[in-house]
Design a protein around this motif. Structure first.
Motif, PDB file in Angstrom:
ATOM      1  N   GLU A 103       0.827  -1.205   0.000  1.00 47.18           N
ATOM      2  CA  GLU A 103       0.000   0.000   0.000  1.00 47.18           C
ATOM      3  C   GLU A 103       0.858   1.250   0.000  1.00 47.18           C
ATOM      4  N   SER A 104       0.482   2.188  -0.830  1.00 47.77           N
ATOM      5  CA  SER A 104       1.188   3.459  -0.899  1.00 47.77           C
ATOM      6  C   SER A 104       0.579   4.443   0.099  1.00 47.77           C
TER       7      SER A 104
ATOM      8  N   ASN B 262      -0.225   7.327  -0.799  1.00 48.29           N
ATOM      9  CA  ASN B 262      -1.124   8.155  -1.614  1.00 48.29           C
ATOM     10  C   ASN B 262      -2.531   7.567  -1.641  1.00 48.29           C
TER      11      ASN B 262
ATOM     12  N   ASP C  50      -6.169   7.617  -3.796  1.00 44.99           N
ATOM     13  CA  ASP C  50      -6.682   8.025  -5.101  1.00 44.99           C
ATOM     14  C   ASP C  50      -8.015   8.748  -4.963  1.00 44.99           C
TER      15      ASP C  50
ATOM     16  N   ARG D 160      -6.320   3.661  -1.004  1.00 44.81           N
ATOM     17  CA  ARG D 160      -4.869   3.762  -1.091  1.00 44.81           C
ATOM     18  C   ARG D 160      -4.372   3.010  -2.331  1.00 44.81           C
ATOM     19  N   GLU D 161      -3.499   3.654  -3.040  1.00 44.50           N
ATOM     20  CA  GLU D 161      -2.905   3.014  -4.210  1.00 44.50           C
ATOM     21  C   GLU D 161      -1.935   1.918  -3.755  1.00 44.50           C
ATOM     22  N   ARG D 162      -1.717   0.960  -4.639  1.00 36.21           N
ATOM     23  CA  ARG D 162      -0.748  -0.089  -4.356  1.00 36.21           C
ATOM     24  C   ARG D 162       0.484   0.115  -5.224  1.00 36.21           C
ATOM     25  N   ARG D 163       1.642  -0.051  -4.619  1.00 42.17           N
ATOM     26  CA  ARG D 163       2.912   0.137  -5.319  1.00 42.17           C
ATOM     27  C   ARG D 163       3.550  -1.230  -5.579  1.00 42.17           C
TER      28      ARG D 163
END
Length: 418
Positions: A283-284, A286, A288, A293-296
Motif C-alpha cells: 500500500e502506498s 497516496n 486516489d 490507497r494506491e498499491r505500489r
C-alpha cells in the motif's frame, strides 16, 4: 598441464569429470568414457593410471595416433576434437591426458557392431542412458522438440475450440474455420497441435494442449505453475499462499465487428499474475480519487511477466517437475525445469543469443504479445527494468536440472540472499 597438476588430479581420485584407465583397453571402452563425458559437462581421461590411482604409464606404441584416428575417428559420433597431451608423472611413467569439452551436438554415441549406444556420467561411472535420459540429451542438443510429443489419452475434446478459433482467425489468418471434428483434427495436425496415430485417433501434442487445453494438468502432470509465498527468506513449514495454477496458457478473447478485443476468460499467465499481486505490491501513502490507497509494485510488472513467460516457453518438457514461482520476504524466485540447451550459457542468454526449446509455444505466445518479438526479453526488459526500478540486477543460476531466476526488491535485507 604440468606434473604437479597431474599428480593432484590423480590424488583426488575419479569423479564425474575425471576417469582413470590403463592404455591397454579396447577402443570401444575408451569411446564409452569419451561419450559419457561429452554428454555431461566434459572432463579428462587419464591413460596410464589404474582405477585405484596407481601409475602404470603409457605402454601402447603411438598412443596419440590410436586415440585420435581409432577411438575418436571411428567410434565416437558426432565428431569431437579432444586436446591430447602427455605428462611425465615420475621417472618411469608418462601419462596421457585427453581433455574432452562439453558437447554441443548431443547426444554423442559409441558406434560399434552395428549399434549406437548412448552413455552418460553418473558419479565416477559411465552408464547407458535410460530412455528418459536419452530424450533429454536429444532435447539439449536441439534434435528433439519435446513440445511435439503426443500426450497419451488426450483428444480434440481436451482443447478449447473457442481459443483455437480466435487464434486461427486473428493470427494465422484462416478465413474459413473447420466445421467438424475431422476438419479440426486435420487442421491441428498440420499446425503441430495434434498428431496422427496408426493405432487410434489423433492425440494432442504438448504444444497444442499447453496453450489451448481446458485443463492441461489432468493429462500432463508437469503443466501449470506452482505458486508459493512465504513471510521470511526461506521456505517455512506454513506458506502464506500455496496453490497449483492450471489452465490454458492463452486467454480467451472475443473480437467485435470493429476489431476491438475483449478478454472473456483469463489464461494461465493472467491467473498467476492475479494470485501474485497481493504479495508483490504494498500500500502506498497516496490516496486516489476514490479514497482508496494506491498499491505500489515492489518489482517492475513487465520484468515479472517476462520472467514467468520465459519459464513457461523454455521449460524442458522431458522433466516431470512443475515450474515454481516463489515469493520470499524480499525476493521472487522463478524456477524453470531443465538445463540450458544447445551450448547456451547464462552469459550468452544475457548477451541476447536465442535458442528456443519450444518454438511452437514461443510462436503462439509471441502472436498474443506475451513474448518479446525479438526474443531478447532478458536483455531488453528484465535487466534494465529491474535496475531502473530498484537498482538491483537479476541473478540467473543454471544447473543440470533447472534455471533459477532471482529478482530482489532492492531492500537491504535482500542483498544477503542469493
Amino acid at each position: 598441464m604440468i606434473r604437479s597438476e597431474l599428480l593432484e588430479l590423480i590424488a583426488n581420485g575419479e569423479n564425474s569429470g575425471v576417469e582413470f584407465k590403463r592404455d591397454d583397453l579396447r577402443p570401444e571402452q575408451m569411446a564409452k568414457e569419451v561419450v559419457a563425458l561429452a554428454n555431461f559437462q566434459g572432463g579428462r581421461i587419464l591413460l596410464g593410471v589404474d582405477d585405484d590411482g596407481t601409475l602404470t604409464g603409457i605402454q601402447r606404441v603411438d598412443l596419440e595416433r590410436w586415440v585420435m584416428d581409432t577411438v575418436f575417428a571411428r567410434y565416437v559420433h558426432p565428431m569431437i576434437i579432444p586436446f591430447y597431451e602427455e605428462v611425465q608423472a615420475d621417472e618411469q611413467n608418462r601419462v596421457a591426458v585427453i581433455t574432452v569439452s562439453r558437447g554441443v551436438s548431443k547426444p554423442y554415441v559409441v558406434r560399434s557392431r552395428d549399434r549406437e549406444d548412448i552413455y552418460i556420467r553418473v558419479g565416477s561411472t559411465s552408464r547407458l542412458a535410460t530412455r528418459e535420459q536419452q530424450a533429454r540429451l536429444y532435447a539439449l542438443g536441439g534434435m528433439l522438440h519435446a513440445e511435439l510429443l503426443p500426450v497419451s489419452g488426450s483428444g480434440l475434446q481436451d482443447l478449447s475450440l473457442d481459443r483455437l478459433k480466435d487464434y486461427l482467425s486473428t493470427f494465422v489468418g484462416d478465413k474459413i474455420l473447420p466445421t467438424n471434428d475431422e476438419e479440426w483434427r486435420k487442421r491441428l495436425c498440420g499446425l503441430g497441435f495434434m498428431v496422427e496415430r496408426i493405432d487410434g485417433p489423433a492425440v494432442c501434442t504438448i504444444a497444442g494442449l499447453v496453450p489451448f487445453g481446458h485443463a492441461p494438468r489432468r493429462l500432463l502432470r508437469q503443466a501449470g505453475v506452482r505458486w508459493l509465498a512465504f513471510e521470511g527468506e526461506d521456505k517455512a513449514y506454513k506458506a502464506l499462499d500455496d496453490r497449483m495454477i492450471d489452465g490454458a496458457l492463452v486467454a480467451l478473447w472475443k473480437t467485435d465487428e470493429k476489431g476491438n478485443r475483449e478478454r472473456l476468460e483469463s489464461g494461465l499467465i493472467d491467473k498467476l499474475a492475479d494470485a501474485m499481486q497481493l504479495f508483490v505490491t504494498e500500500e502506498s501513502n497516496n490516496v486516489d480519487i476514490s479514497m482508496r490507497r494506491e498499491r505500489r509494485w515492489l518489482y517492475p510488472v513487465e520484468a515479472l511477466r517476462e520472467a514467468i513467460v520465459n519459464a513457461l516457453v523454455h521449460r524442458d518438457w522431458t522433466r516431470y517437475e512443475e515450474i515454481e514461482v516463489v515469493r520470499y520476504a524480499h525476493r521472487v524466485e522463478v524456477l524453470s525445469p531443465g538445463a540450458l540447451q544447445n551450448s547456451m550459457t547464462v552469459e550468452k542468454m544475457i548477451a541476447g543469443q536465442r535458442s528456443p526449446r519450444n518454438p511452437l509455444i514461443v510462436e503462439v505466445l509471441r502472436d498474443y504479445g506475451y513474448v518479446d518479438a525479438r526474443g531478447m526479453g532478458v536483455r531488453n526488459k528484465i535487466i534494465p527494468l529491474l535496475l531502473q526500478h530498484n537498482g538491483t540486477e537479476p541473478e540467473f543460476i543454471a544447473t543440470e536440472d533447472h534455471l533459477r531466476l532471482v529478482l530482489r526488491d532492492g531492500s537491504s535485507q535482500s542483498e544477503t540472499f542469493g
